[in-house]
Design an enzyme around this catalytic site. Sequence first.
Site: not given
Length: 154
Positions: A53, A119, A130
Amino acid sequence: MAAASERTLILFKPDAVQRRLCGRILQRFEEKGLTIVGMKLMKISRELAEQHYAAHKGKGFYAGLVSFMTSAPVVAIVLEGPYAIDTCRKLMGATFGFKAEPGTIRGDFGISNQYNLVHGSDSKEAAEREVALFFQRGELLENKTADAALHLAE
Ligand code: IDP
Ligand code: MG
């Protein structure tokens, strides 16, 4: 139009796991036609949550978000399919449960801004970054289902 196959990182956040909604949420993605190429239950370290994040660092909700995401296990999944990134975002719905449309995962299972169950990567760059943060190369499998070619046909 030939469709482009993509991979995206999906997390079932601690609220989804605590509420035992993993099966129902995964079903949404599977019944749409997305294919699992990696999946594991894991407890996220503070360092990983902060990296994941990083774009939100400095925002008012950042500290709370990091502590929420590290509070209990999550399920990390890599899904593959035509335009998987955008397709998954559509299935998830808008960020806040109270804004997400009924019929979406966030719209059907929650009403919170922070505790929004899932997410999903929001761009190709984010997906690549990611997926690499959460999975080692060897943890992702080539999982070509019988219908994969049909999904991508001209
Ligand atoms: P997204 O998850 O739909 O991509 P982002 O804006 O990237 O939404 O925010 C990341 C996560 O941070 C959200 O999913 C939610 O859990 C949390 N979050 C975002 N905005 C707020 C807020 O205003 N208050 C509390 N939590 C928030
Ligand atoms: Mg985001």
